[in-house]
Design an enzyme around this catalytic site. Structure first.
Site, mmCIF file in Angstrom:
data_model
loop_
_atom_site.group_PDB
_atom_site.id
_atom_site.type_symbol
_atom_site.label_atom_id
_atom_site.label_comp_id
_atom_site.label_asym_id
_atom_site.label_seq_id
_atom_site.Cartn_x
_atom_site.Cartn_y
_atom_site.Cartn_z
ATOM 1 N N ASP A 64 -59.520 -9.172 -35.277
ATOM 2 C CA ASP A 64 -58.759 -7.916 -35.235
ATOM 3 C C ASP A 64 -59.007 -7.103 -36.499
ATOM 4 O O ASP A 64 -58.924 -7.636 -37.608
ATOM 5 C CB ASP A 64 -57.263 -8.278 -35.210
ATOM 6 C CG ASP A 64 -56.513 -7.585 -34.100
ATOM 7 O OD1 ASP A 64 -57.079 -6.686 -33.461
ATOM 8 O OD2 ASP A 64 -55.354 -7.981 -33.864
ATOM 9 N N LYS A 93 -61.756 -6.230 -32.562
ATOM 10 C CA LYS A 93 -60.800 -5.484 -31.728
ATOM 11 C C LYS A 93 -60.216 -4.358 -32.574
ATOM 12 O O LYS A 93 -59.848 -4.582 -33.724
ATOM 13 C CB LYS A 93 -59.684 -6.390 -31.200
ATOM 14 C CG LYS A 93 -58.617 -5.628 -30.406
ATOM 15 C CD LYS A 93 -57.745 -6.543 -29.576
ATOM 16 C CE LYS A 93 -56.656 -7.249 -30.320
ATOM 17 N NZ LYS A 93 -55.673 -6.359 -30.984
ATOM 18 N N GLU A 162 -51.352 -3.931 -23.617
ATOM 19 C CA GLU A 162 -50.121 -4.639 -24.010
ATOM 20 C C GLU A 162 -48.873 -3.898 -23.535
ATOM 21 O O GLU A 162 -48.720 -2.684 -23.761
ATOM 22 C CB GLU A 162 -50.112 -4.789 -25.547
ATOM 23 C CG GLU A 162 -48.874 -5.497 -26.071
ATOM 24 C CD GLU A 162 -49.018 -6.050 -27.484
ATOM 25 O OE1 GLU A 162 -50.115 -5.956 -28.079
ATOM 26 O OE2 GLU A 162 -48.018 -6.584 -27.987
HETATM 27 O O1 KIV Z 1 -52.685 -9.376 -32.879
HETATM 28 C C1 KIV Z 1 -52.598 -9.922 -31.769
HETATM 29 O O2 KIV Z 1 -52.294 -11.111 -31.647
HETATM 30 C C2 KIV Z 1 -52.875 -9.121 -30.588
HETATM 31 C C3 KIV Z 1 -52.532 -9.718 -29.272
HETATM 32 C C4 KIV Z 1 -51.076 -9.752 -29.076
HETATM 33 C C5 KIV Z 1 -53.246 -9.067 -28.169
HETATM 34 O O3 KIV Z 1 -53.331 -8.024 -30.702
#
Ligand code: KIV
Length: 245
Positions: A64, A93, A162
């Site tokens: 992320d 992501k 989400e």
């Molecule tokens: O940061 C995270 O865990 C997420 C998920 C909830 C999709 O973005």
């Protein structure tokens, strides 16, 4: 897809049939006790991604991009993406599409697979005014749909969706060619993601989409108390657990 933040759980999930691991910035809340994901840094994401990559070397790992790490100059965003990829992520992501379109295309053209994230975007909690279901009105649903189509045309290979109504989860999954991975988006999405600690019963979060597949908190609490009682009653260690003189 499950979130994963550490070597220990990565090495266990590595032996499972789960397809994909997300080193989500939710680690700021789950692993570090922060109130939101807004305080998560690149250093935190790097460290946790490295640990997951060591534990699950054969899994597809998505890292992320933390809050604001993909905004500002293209150079800075590229350097941050590169840090996550060097840490062991196979893809990144990015939350939100508006303002990220050219970055997403540039990354995809540069060989970086990008997963989008729409609906409830926890990094925008201060703009959204809380963790609320998104896309309930037709206007909001149309906006999310337009952004999802934009994510796809910018080159995203998949999209996390989400906390949206089931009907929007379904219509988006049908409208897009790329897979939609839902979390609180109903049963019709192409895949599902949960925070690992939520589904293990190891983190108490009030979200109705969480299904718990284990009661890890209880199990661990019992183990801690049993150890403590054994030590205090001198039942631990016994002779077999000690070195003879
Ligand atoms: O940061 C995270 O865990 C997420 C998920 C909830 C999709 O973005």
């Amino acid at each position: 897809m499950l979130t994963c933040y550490d070597y220990w759980t990565a090495s266990i999930v590595a032996e499972s049939s789960v397809d994909c691991l997300l080193v989500g910035d939710s680690l700021g809340m789950v692993m570090h006790g922060h109130d939101s994901t807004v305080t998560v840094t690149m250093e935190m994401m790097e460290l946790h991604t490295q640990a997951v990559a060591r534990g699950a070397p054969a899994k597809f790992i998505v890292g992320d991009m933390p809050f604001l790490s993909n905004r500002g100059s293209l150079d800075r965003s590229l350097e941050n993406v590169h840090r996550l990829m060097r840490a062991g992520a196979h893809a990144v992501k990015i939350e939100g599409v508006r303002g990220n379109e050219s970055l997403i295309s540039h990354l995809v053209d540069s060989g970086v697979p990008v997963m989008g994230h729409l609906g409830l975007m926890p990094q925008s909690v201060n703009t959204l005014g809380g963790y609320k279901v998104q896309g309930k009105s037709q206007e909001q649903a149309d906006l999310i749909t337009a952004q999802a189509l934009q994510a796809q045309s910018s080159g995203c290979f998949a999209l996390v969706l989400e906390c949206v109504p089931t009907s929007l989860g379904q219509s988006l999954s049908e409208a897009l060619d790329i897979p939609v991975i839902g979390i609180g988006a109903g049963v019709h999405t192409d895949g599902q993601v949960l925070v690992m600690q939520d589904m293990l019963g190891a983190f108490s979060r009030n979200a109705n989409f969480v299904r718990t597949y284990a009661t890890l908190n209880e199990t661990l609490q019992q183990a801690f108390d049993s150890f403590d009682q054994d030590v205090k009653s001198e039942h631990y260690p016994n002779a077999d657990e000690s070195y003879p003189s």
